[in-house]
Design a protein around this motif. Sequence first.
Motif, short mmCIF file in Angstrom:
data_model
loop_
_atom_site.label_atom_id
_atom_site.label_comp_id
_atom_site.label_asym_id
_atom_site.label_seq_id
_atom_site.Cartn_x
_atom_site.Cartn_y
_atom_site.Cartn_z
N ILE A 1 -6.11 6.30 -4.19
CA ILE A 1 -5.23 5.60 -3.24
C ILE A 1 -6.01 4.60 -2.40
O ILE A 1 -5.46 3.64 -1.84
CB ILE A 1 -4.46 6.60 -2.34
CG1 ILE A 1 -3.28 5.91 -1.65
CG2 ILE A 1 -5.35 7.22 -1.28
CD1 ILE A 1 -2.28 5.31 -2.58
N TRP A 2 -7.33 4.75 -2.35
CA TRP A 2 -8.14 3.82 -1.58
C TRP A 2 -8.40 2.51 -2.33
O TRP A 2 -8.89 1.55 -1.74
CB TRP A 2 -9.44 4.48 -1.13
CG TRP A 2 -9.14 5.43 -0.03
CD1 TRP A 2 -8.78 6.74 -0.15
CD2 TRP A 2 -9.09 5.13 1.36
NE1 TRP A 2 -8.51 7.27 1.09
CE2 TRP A 2 -8.69 6.30 2.03
CE3 TRP A 2 -9.34 3.98 2.11
CZ2 TRP A 2 -8.54 6.35 3.41
CZ3 TRP A 2 -9.20 4.04 3.49
CH2 TRP A 2 -8.81 5.21 4.12
N VAL B 1 -15.02 -1.23 -0.13
CA VAL B 1 -15.27 0.18 0.16
C VAL B 1 -14.22 1.07 -0.51
O VAL B 1 -14.54 2.15 -1.00
CB VAL B 1 -15.31 0.41 1.70
CG1 VAL B 1 -15.23 1.87 2.06
CG2 VAL B 1 -16.59 -0.20 2.26
N GLY B 2 -12.98 0.62 -0.58
CA GLY B 2 -11.94 1.42 -1.20
C GLY B 2 -12.22 1.70 -2.66
O GLY B 2 -12.13 2.84 -3.13
N MET B 3 -12.59 0.68 -3.43
CA MET B 3 -12.91 0.86 -4.84
C MET B 3 -14.16 1.71 -5.01
O MET B 3 -14.20 2.60 -5.87
CB MET B 3 -13.10 -0.51 -5.52
CG MET B 3 -13.46 -0.42 -6.99
SD MET B 3 -12.19 0.33 -8.01
CE MET B 3 -11.14 -1.10 -8.27
N ARG B 4 -15.17 1.46 -4.20
CA ARG B 4 -16.40 2.25 -4.29
C ARG B 4 -16.12 3.72 -4.03
O ARG B 4 -16.66 4.60 -4.71
CB ARG B 4 -17.44 1.72 -3.30
CG ARG B 4 -17.99 0.38 -3.68
CD ARG B 4 -18.99 -0.10 -2.65
NE ARG B 4 -19.31 -1.50 -2.86
CZ ARG B 4 -19.58 -2.34 -1.90
NH1 ARG B 4 -19.61 -1.94 -0.63
NH2 ARG B 4 -19.86 -3.60 -2.18
N ARG B 5 -15.30 3.98 -3.02
CA ARG B 5 -14.98 5.37 -2.70
C ARG B 5 -14.25 6.01 -3.87
O ARG B 5 -14.56 7.13 -4.26
CB ARG B 5 -14.11 5.45 -1.46
CG ARG B 5 -13.78 6.91 -1.12
CD ARG B 5 -12.41 7.10 -0.60
NE ARG B 5 -12.10 8.52 -0.56
CZ ARG B 5 -11.39 9.08 0.37
NH1 ARG B 5 -10.93 8.36 1.36
NH2 ARG B 5 -11.10 10.36 0.30
N PHE C 1 0.83 -1.20 0.00
CA PHE C 1 0.00 0.00 0.00
C PHE C 1 0.87 1.26 0.00
O PHE C 1 0.64 2.18 -0.78
CB PHE C 1 -0.94 0.03 1.21
CG PHE C 1 -1.56 1.37 1.42
CD1 PHE C 1 -2.51 1.86 0.52
CD2 PHE C 1 -1.19 2.18 2.48
CE1 PHE C 1 -3.06 3.12 0.68
CE2 PHE C 1 -1.74 3.43 2.65
CZ PHE C 1 -2.67 3.91 1.75
N LEU C 2 1.87 1.30 0.86
CA LEU C 2 2.72 2.49 0.94
C LEU C 2 3.49 2.71 -0.37
O LEU C 2 3.72 3.85 -0.78
CB LEU C 2 3.66 2.40 2.13
CG LEU C 2 2.94 2.46 3.50
CD1 LEU C 2 3.91 2.21 4.64
CD2 LEU C 2 2.21 3.78 3.68
N GLN C 3 3.86 1.64 -1.06
CA GLN C 3 4.50 1.79 -2.36
C GLN C 3 3.51 2.35 -3.39
O GLN C 3 3.89 3.11 -4.27
CB GLN C 3 5.07 0.46 -2.84
CG GLN C 3 6.30 0.04 -2.08
CD GLN C 3 6.80 -1.34 -2.48
OE1 GLN C 3 6.24 -1.97 -3.37
NE2 GLN C 3 7.85 -1.80 -1.81
#
Length: 185
Positions: A126-127, A138-142, A88-90
């Motif tokens: 980034i989500w 939720v990340g993709m939806r956001r 994720f940080l990359q």
Amino acid sequence: MSEQASLDTRPLSELHDEFREGSNNSMPIAGMVCWGALGAAGLFVSENMVGQGALYIMMAVMPLAYILERLRGRNLFSGGDEPLTKLFLQSVGMLAIVIPVFVIAAQQASAPLLIVLGMAIVTGAIWIPFGWAADDPVGMRRAIAQAIGSYAAYAWVPETYKASAICLVVVFGYIYVLIFMKKLG
């Protein structure tokens, strides 16, 4: 020790659980504070200042989240030791390399609000890897909703309120994550 032996061989479900355990609500809270402040400022300052502010906001979210976690006696992402956190940080770095495109486009078009729009899109995008690492849609939806909302605000909100409206879309994106993400502790 060979490189093959050093690979993490735990099941993906276990890695998702570990990522969620290390994740927390400080990042969305920091994002809401930063983007809310930029949206409020957008009502009073020039488009150029808001455009430049959007760049600084992007650099302020993670340090503010880190400070919030330290005040709670915790480490942001549990210090980043597990594989999905590292991934994720990359991905944060990966998205950072596209930011100059928005700056160049804004300068060429003499449209500083393109920077605000671009940062809003990147902030949502980034989500996608965050949601994947947390095993949560939720990340993709956001990301999708925030992109659509940001483009709509840019296209249809009156010029005076356009920057603030885009910022409000981002704030709502953070609120959505806080309410619906499986676990942000």
